[in-house]
Design a protein around this motif. Structure first.
Motif, short mmCIF file in Angstrom:
data_model
loop_
_atom_site.label_atom_id
_atom_site.label_comp_id
_atom_site.label_asym_id
_atom_site.label_seq_id
_atom_site.Cartn_x
_atom_site.Cartn_y
_atom_site.Cartn_z
N ASP A 1 -4.40 -5.89 1.65
CA ASP A 1 -4.68 -5.77 0.48
C ASP A 1 -4.95 -4.56 -0.10
O ASP A 1 -5.37 -4.11 -1.18
CB ASP A 1 -5.82 -6.69 0.20
CG ASP A 1 -5.60 -8.15 0.20
OD1 ASP A 1 -4.30 -8.50 -0.07
OD2 ASP A 1 -6.47 -8.73 0.37
N TYR B 1 -2.30 2.95 -6.83
CA TYR B 1 -1.39 1.96 -6.31
C TYR B 1 -0.93 1.15 -7.35
O TYR B 1 -1.49 1.21 -8.63
CB TYR B 1 -2.33 1.30 -5.23
CG TYR B 1 -3.54 0.71 -5.71
CD1 TYR B 1 -3.75 -0.68 -6.64
CD2 TYR B 1 -4.75 1.15 -5.62
CE1 TYR B 1 -4.71 -1.26 -6.92
CE2 TYR B 1 -5.97 0.81 -6.10
CZ TYR B 1 -5.85 -0.68 -6.76
OH TYR B 1 -7.15 -0.88 -7.37
N THR C 1 -0.17 -3.21 -8.22
CA THR C 1 -0.53 -4.62 -7.92
C THR C 1 0.51 -5.46 -8.14
O THR C 1 1.09 -5.29 -8.93
CB THR C 1 -1.95 -5.01 -8.38
OG1 THR C 1 -1.81 -5.20 -9.72
CG2 THR C 1 -3.04 -4.21 -7.96
N ARG D 1 -1.69 -5.55 -3.30
CA ARG D 1 -1.61 -3.88 -3.65
C ARG D 1 -0.48 -3.16 -2.83
O ARG D 1 -0.39 -3.91 -1.65
CB ARG D 1 -2.94 -3.22 -3.27
CG ARG D 1 -4.09 -3.73 -4.08
CD ARG D 1 -5.32 -2.58 -3.94
NE ARG D 1 -6.61 -3.36 -4.59
CZ ARG D 1 -7.70 -3.86 -4.03
NH1 ARG D 1 -7.38 -4.06 -2.74
NH2 ARG D 1 -8.59 -4.21 -4.50
N MET D 2 0.02 -2.16 -3.54
CA MET D 2 1.09 -1.38 -2.92
C MET D 2 0.54 0.03 -3.14
O MET D 2 0.58 0.25 -4.27
CB MET D 2 2.21 -1.92 -3.38
CG MET D 2 3.08 -2.86 -3.11
SD MET D 2 4.59 -3.43 -4.07
CE MET D 2 3.64 -3.98 -5.69
N CYS E 1 0.79 -2.95 2.77
CA CYS E 1 0.63 -2.57 1.46
C CYS E 1 0.95 -0.91 1.49
O CYS E 1 0.45 -0.24 0.48
CB CYS E 1 -0.98 -2.61 1.28
SG CYS E 1 -1.96 -2.17 2.60
N ARG F 1 6.69 -6.68 3.61
CA ARG F 1 5.45 -7.67 3.69
C ARG F 1 5.73 -8.26 5.06
O ARG F 1 4.59 -9.22 5.39
CB ARG F 1 5.34 -8.61 2.50
CG ARG F 1 6.27 -9.59 2.45
CD ARG F 1 6.08 -10.44 1.16
NE ARG F 1 7.30 -11.33 0.76
CZ ARG F 1 6.98 -12.58 1.27
NH1 ARG F 1 5.98 -13.06 2.06
NH2 ARG F 1 8.01 -13.47 1.08
#
Lengths: 442, 383
Positions: free
Chosen positions: A204, A215, A217, A316-317, A384, A396
């Motif tokens: 996350d 970031y 989301t 999150r990224m 993330c 992912r």
């Protein structure tokens, strides 16, 4: 939202408290702060002295596929490593989440041939499981979760990593874009770990969030996987028997794993939402199971387990030093700072055309996609890291997490050894170490 | 050195050839088609594709009014080829053959007036483009069919010099009609000739009306194919389309292909859509922009949201998601939010459902589906 708010409040208050403790006239400012925060629907948590639990070279937060690969890589490279895990097992969603397929082990190479992409520590884990008979399928293997937990425990132990189970990274102390301490909540209370380099493998992005990095989301489906036992005892000759959906086989005969897609995008960062889903999903699984068991031929089935981790697919990224793009992954883009390769497992549309999963090119991941913009001793690995949103299906999955984790661990070890920041680390040394650890850099 | 008409024609031949090559160059694809005054006049009469490019045809038309057969002498690319063939011909000009070109032009314009502009495909510029479009095809039959037109109109000149340009070409015929009527209007002389032209005009127009109405009846059958967005109603579409292949060439995802359905002969060689490799991009307006006949109407990105090509349908039995496998590609790639994943409370299985009021049949889900269980069925839309 609540957890994020909670965590940032914690980070802010602990930071403020620590600075405050050096000064004497903090009483008044503290009261002012208290007043302001209270009017915001919050309450002020008093600052306090926190015991230093440990000092270490590399601190890895999160013991999922990325975290384990990072810790083992840095440990084997000779760094002093601590791995923090909130649950009681390693492997994260891969094992505890019962997401058993090790996806994207293969893709199409530059010569047009379908080839393996997963080597390095991920490849080693897969091979160890295969040797135990606990991985099936050559491409995109499906593993047994308990064997997975065992293999990862062994690898972590053998790499000399100091393992801290049942601990939650709850806050950080950051100054001049440098993480000085990470606070963990444990059975022994709150403690501080003083790291040289932190690797955020929380999935996350809890750490880069607390560090104030930028970031994006994403809300996406959340599921709860379960396993069914006795699938080999289904009586297909029973009158009234009908084929029902009972998931996919696992390495253990008679045991199936059953995926859960719900169709509705969910907030994976909302504590209440996560608890509500956890509760609802388990009830759903049992209600569904009761119906299956009542069907002719399925009487001997039983629920082996529901996953001990809720399957949050995306949250999150990072907006890192470089954002990997769809185009990079579709055009065999080469990076000078390549730290790993990954593959694909599902169809993607590129420039209006179909690219089937087994026609997808291998794609390189640059080191910069793991590096946050500000903090100079933080690396991000796992789902993330920094990529264009459309790549989330490829980013992912377990295989990619293993690759990014491995690279982040290696880079952290090199940074510690050479006393550089994670931004200025000698990338050639990192690549050299990764190759020594049998990674394929394409 | 003075730039001669002949040099200009050869230059046009080269330019038109380049523009007609099967390369997508956006809205410039097949641009030369727009210079044909016959096509411009036809679409003007039928009230179809009027665009910025129509000015090219309009300019040519004005020059034709001022100078007899100006288009033939200065621009016409297939004319260059016909002339070359005529010079090789051993026979003299065919004097006895009536001027069918004017008749054809009258017929085209008359049928355009009732909304089914027939035989626009006989326009030499269209024939020229169809020839180049054959390069794109893989089926030998289609290559032959598409190449045949130009070969035929050039070829017949070997046997009887100047037969196409002088007697048969509807574009030439149109120019003759214009010149004749201008003369009779200005000088009120040559009584006999204008009477002749008038008779031919009347005859052509009558035939145009008749055949046009008949075609409407015959043509309504070919409705089981998916057509590009913004096509005219099927009977008008099949009559209006000049089979130039511009839309196919311009399509960036190459989903517009040539229809060859023996059961629907009136729709032979018209464009249809097949989602084998790509889908219809939500922000692409190419096919409408390059269609010189108006069979595919011009549309904007905004209008495209409401242009329905068909409706997707999912064969649920083989769907990955329904089989509890990780997949939501159809929903993820739907730009129109027309895929919804629903959970059955009876067996708790999830499956994707197409929301038919939102689906436009762009085919993104068809292409994205890893197991190819989605198809698009055409939807006949009346506009």
């Amino acid at each position: 939202m609540k957890r994020r708010k909670f965590l940032s409040t914690l980070a802010a208050t602990t930071g403020a408290a620590l600075i405050g403790s050096c000064q004497n006239n903090t009483d008044q400012s503290q009261k002012q702060q208290e007043k302001r925060l209270n009017s915001n629907g919050t309450i002020f948590e008093p600052g306090r002295e926190i015991p230093i639990m440990a000092k270490t070279d590399v601190l890895v937060i999160g013991g999922g596929p990325a975290g384990v690969a990072a810790a083992v890589s840095a440990g084997r490279a000779g760094a002093d490593v601590i791995l923090v895990e909130r649950y009681n097992h390693l492997g994260g969603l891969w094992t505890g989440g019962l997401v058993l397929p090790l996806l994207s082990t293969h893709a199409v190479g530059r010569n047009g041939k379908f080839r393996r992409t997963l080597y390095g520590l991920g490849g080693e884990m897969e091979q160890r499981l295969r040797d135990m008979g606990m991985a099936i399928h050559e491409v995109n293997a499906v593993i047994d979760p308990e064997a997975g937990k065992y293999v990862l425990d062994v690898m972590i132990k053998d790499a000399g990593v100091r393992m801290l189970y049942h601990a939650w990274a709850a806050g950080i102390k950051i100054a001049d874009n440098h993480i000085e301490a990470v606070f963990v909540e444990t059975k022994s209370g709150r403690g501080a770990i003083i790291p040289k380099v932190v690797v955020d493998c929380t999935g996350d992005g809890d750490i880069f969030h607390m560090a104030g990095e930028s970031y994006r989301t994403m809300h996406y489906e959340i599921g709860l996987v379960h396993r069914l036992g006795n699938t080999h005892l289904i009586d297909k000759n029973k009158p009234g028997f009908k084929e029902l959906k009972i998931g996919e086989p696992t390495p253990i005969p008679g045991v199936h794993w059953v995926n859960m897609n719900t169709g509705d995008p969910q907030d994976g960062l909302d504590a209440w939402n996560l608890s509500r889903l956890q509760q609802q999903y388990r009830i759903d699984i049992w209600e569904k199971f009761n119906k299956i068991q009542a069907a002719p031929g399925y009487e001997k089935l039983f629920i082996l387990d529901t996953a001990s981790q809720l399957g949050v697919r995306m949250s999150r990224m990072l907006d890192g030093a470089y954002q990997l793009t769809l185009e990079d992954t579709m055009t065999y883009r080469s990076f000078n700072d390549v730290i790993g390769l990954s593959g694909a497992w599902t169809t993607i549309l590129y420039k209006g055309r179909k690219v089937a999963w087994d026609a997808r090119p291998i794609w390189q991941i640059p080191y910069r996609a793991l590096v946050p913009k500000k903090t100079d001793n933080l690396l991000v690995a796992g789902r993330c890291f920094s990529f264009e949103k459309i790549l989330f299906e490829d980013a992912r999955i377990i295989g990619t997490c293993l690759v990014t984790g491995h690279a982040a661990g290696a880079a952290a070890a090199v940074a510690v050894k050479q006393s550089t920041t994670t931004k200025t680390v000698d990338i050639e040394r990192v690549q050299h170490l990764l190759k020594e650890q049998k990674t394929d850099l394409g | 050195m003075k730039w001669s008409a002949k040099q200009n024609r050869i230059f046009c031949l080269l330019m038109a050839s380049v523009l007609a090559l099967p390369l997508s160059i956006g809205s410039l694809t097949g641009l030369f088609l727009w210079t044909s005054p016959l096509l411009m006049f036809k679409t003007l009469v039928a009230g179809n594709a009027i665009s910025f490019f129509s000015l090219l045809g309009a300019a040519a038309l004005i020059l034709v009014i001022l100078r007899p057969r100006w288009y033939c002498r200065w621009l016409c690319p297939p004319g260059v080829l016909c002339d070359a063939a005529s010079r090789k011909s051993r026979r003299n000009k065919a004097r006895k053959i009536p001027r069918l070109g004017a008749l054809l032009a009258a017929m085209i314009l008359a049928s355009a007036l009732i909304g089914v502009p027939l035989l626009g495909l006989l326009d030499p510029i269209a024939v020229f483009h169809v020839f180049f479009d054959s390069f794109r095809e893989t089926s030998i039959l289609l290559i032959l069919l598409k190449a045949a037109g130009l070969i035929l109109i050039v070829g017949i000149n070997f046997f009887t010099a100047d037969i196409w340009c002088g007697k048969l070409c509807p574009l030439g015929g149109l120019q003759d009609i214009i010149t004749d009527s201008r003369k009779s209007f200005l000088y009120k002389k040559t009584q006999k000739k204008s009477l002749n032209t008038g008779r031919r005009l009347a005859l052509g127009m009558l035939a145009g009306f008749g055949i046009g109405l008949l075609f409407r009846k015959v043509s309504a059958t070919g409705t089981d194919e998916i057509r590009p967005p913004a096509v005219l109603p099927i009977d008008q579409f099949q009559a209006t389309c000049i089979r130039c292949g511009n839309c196919s060439r311009a399509c960036p995802t190459e989903i517009i292909q040539t229809s060859f359905d023996p059961a629907n002969l009136t729709g032979l060689l018209t464009p249809h859509v097949s989602f084998t490799s790509g889908y219809c991009l939500p922000d692409c307006i190419c096919c409408g922009a390059v269609c010189p006949s108006g069979a595919i109407q011009r549309f904007s990105e905004e209008q495209k949201k409401n242009l329905v090509m068909g409706i997707a349908s999912i064969h649920r039995e083989d769907c990955l998601l329904t089989a509890q496998k990780e997949c939501d590609r159809c929903r993820y790639y739907c730009a129109y939010d027309a895929v919804s994943i629903q959970i059955s409370k009876i067996d708790f299985s999830a499956w994707p459902v197409i929301l038919e009021d939102r689906c436009v049949g762009c085919g993104a889900c068809v292409v994205a589906c890893p197991v190819n269980v989605i198809t698009v069925k055409p939807k006949e839309v009346s506009r």
